[in-house]
Scaffold this motif. Sequence first.
Motif, PDB file in Angstrom:
ATOM      1  N   GLU A  85       1.396   6.083  -2.397  1.00 10.43           N
ATOM      2  CA  GLU A  85       0.416   5.361  -1.591  1.00 10.43           C
ATOM      3  C   GLU A  85      -0.752   4.938  -2.473  1.00 10.43           C
ATOM      4  OE1 GLU A  85      -0.747   7.823   1.627  1.00 10.43           O
ATOM      5  OE2 GLU A  85       1.286   8.142   2.391  1.00 10.43           O
ATOM      6  N   GLN A  86      -1.313   3.774  -2.137  1.00 16.49           N
ATOM      7  CA  GLN A  86      -2.471   3.246  -2.842  1.00 16.49           C
ATOM      8  C   GLN A  86      -3.662   3.228  -1.903  1.00 16.49           C
ATOM      9  OE1 GLN A  86      -2.073  -0.770  -4.139  1.00 16.49           O
ATOM     10  NE2 GLN A  86      -4.064  -0.858  -5.152  1.00 16.49           N
ATOM     11  N   SER A  87      -4.781   3.729  -2.394  1.00 18.05           N
ATOM     12  CA  SER A  87      -5.990   3.765  -1.574  1.00 18.05           C
ATOM     13  C   SER A  87      -7.199   3.604  -2.476  1.00 18.05           C
ATOM     14  CB  SER A  87      -6.072   5.097  -0.797  1.00 18.05           C
ATOM     15  OG  SER A  87      -7.276   5.150  -0.052  1.00 18.05           O
ATOM     16  N   TYR A 100      -3.917   6.119  -6.817  1.00 17.91           N
ATOM     17  CA  TYR A 100      -2.559   6.292  -6.329  1.00 17.91           C
ATOM     18  C   TYR A 100      -2.283   7.788  -6.158  1.00 17.91           C
ATOM     19  CZ  TYR A 100      -2.007   1.449  -7.790  1.00 17.91           C
ATOM     20  OH  TYR A 100      -2.150   0.107  -7.951  1.00 17.91           O
ATOM     21  N   SER A 130       0.807  -1.213   0.000  1.00 21.45           N
ATOM     22  CA  SER A 130       0.000   0.000   0.000  1.00 21.45           C
ATOM     23  C   SER A 130       0.841   1.264   0.000  1.00 21.45           C
ATOM     24  CB  SER A 130      -0.931  -0.001   1.229  1.00 21.45           C
ATOM     25  OG  SER A 130      -0.160  -0.076   2.432  1.00 21.45           O
ATOM     26  N   GLN A 131       2.129   1.195   0.369  1.00 20.81           N
ATOM     27  CA  GLN A 131       2.977   2.378   0.389  1.00 20.81           C
ATOM     28  C   GLN A 131       4.385   1.992  -0.054  1.00 20.81           C
ATOM     29  OE1 GLN A 131       3.334   4.383   4.145  1.00 20.81           O
ATOM     30  NE2 GLN A 131       4.201   6.229   3.266  1.00 20.81           N
TER      31      GLN A 131
END
Length: 467
Positions: free
Chosen positions: A420-422, A426, A392-393
């Motif tokens: 970061e991925q959410s 991104y 995720s980071q």
Amino acid sequence: MKQRLWVIGSLLDMGDGHGKVTLKLKSLFSVVTTLLSFMTVASFCIAAPTASAPAKPSASSPAAPAPSAGGVTLNITFPSAGNYYVRIPGQPPYHFMDQTATINLSAKPKIVYVDDAQTGNVAELPFPANGMLVLHATDFSYIRKVIINVTYSGQPVAAALVSLTAANYSKQVDMTPTDQGNVSFEDVPAGKAVLTITYGQNLSDRKDLMISTDHPAGPVTIPAALSNKTDTISTPTAASTPTASAAPAGNAPQTSPNSSSGPKPLPKPTGGNPAGQLINLLVGVVLVGGVVYLLYRWSKSGGMGDYLKKLGIDSHPTAPAGGAGTLISTPPPPVTDPSLCPFCGQKKDAMGNCACTLSGGVTSPAPAIGSQPRLVASGGLYSGNIYPLSGSQVSIGREATNTVSLSNDNTVSRRHASIEQSGGSYVIRDEGSSNGVYVNGVKISGMQPIHSGDEIQIGNTRFRFEA
């Protein structure tokens, strides 16, 4: 003349004997040789007066202009042969493709601009005192045209005041709806620059830019998305976009007389004697007609059949053993058994199912697995490297403990940035670096969303983000 008539008469006496065939070939060669000789002599006699006539001077090849009284001569040496345009204020551009060039000027200018059409960069130098201008690749430190694309929510902005400030450069441009959200700046110095856009009711956006001479050929386009709502215009369709009219011939770039670049005009054909041209045409028709007639008579006499037989070619093939009208039929195509599966070859059951069928239906293909996001280095010390982004980071910096370690790039901070991925999207964050993080040529402040295809610059290394 009697001998030639005898040759032609002997050609008309065709037979099947081998001696006569040899005589026909010799006669054919004699006729062709005679006609070619006659045509050559006639053409020389007709063309001789025309060749001796003096040629008119070409209007498309003007003489090199000599410098007027008080004029100067500029000698230029380019880094290499290429595609260059020399701009003198108040004059049309000069086009050169060789490595050296000479321009005669009526007055001494203060500044000389040299455009490299292959890179889109410009060299801006003062006129040399000795008239000798030697250019190096490092002299091309200006960008010929920088286009600022101003948008809001993906639509072109209708009106704004766009300012671009750099080293020894400052310019403001009023953008109106006819500009379709694009404003242009010419001869912009490379390096750090500040873009200021004023719009709406006293709203203003300021962006730090890093303009580089390392860019694709042509203008440099920089996107500028405004942060506050303002008036926009709809994107014009191809049918409603007016086409630009052709520029007047007087505004076209001029080519220096001592330059070898550009296509040369084709010479106009000189006028010949009409009677001579008619004679040449008649001679050609007679020659071609005679050759065709002789070949026809030779083939009818059997001479061609004998010649083909010597080469091993049978010009009269015999009929097959089955008779003259017998045709060899091709075997019929095999009959497909409907009770067998055409895919696995197994026998179908009463319901029409086979071994490759599950529950009477066809299995659907498994969903494709998405590709893993990654950074592809497209410039700098790490050009060509690929860095997969897992988790995720992902951290990026000079220290070896970072997920993406750029230890050989001294312009990168120890912990420069992070991605970061959410929720399938991104974002990239500047972790307090010294030289900043640039996305598509614009320096970000804090956190910035990124999408597949965006260009990210960290220090002297450029990446392409792929997701």
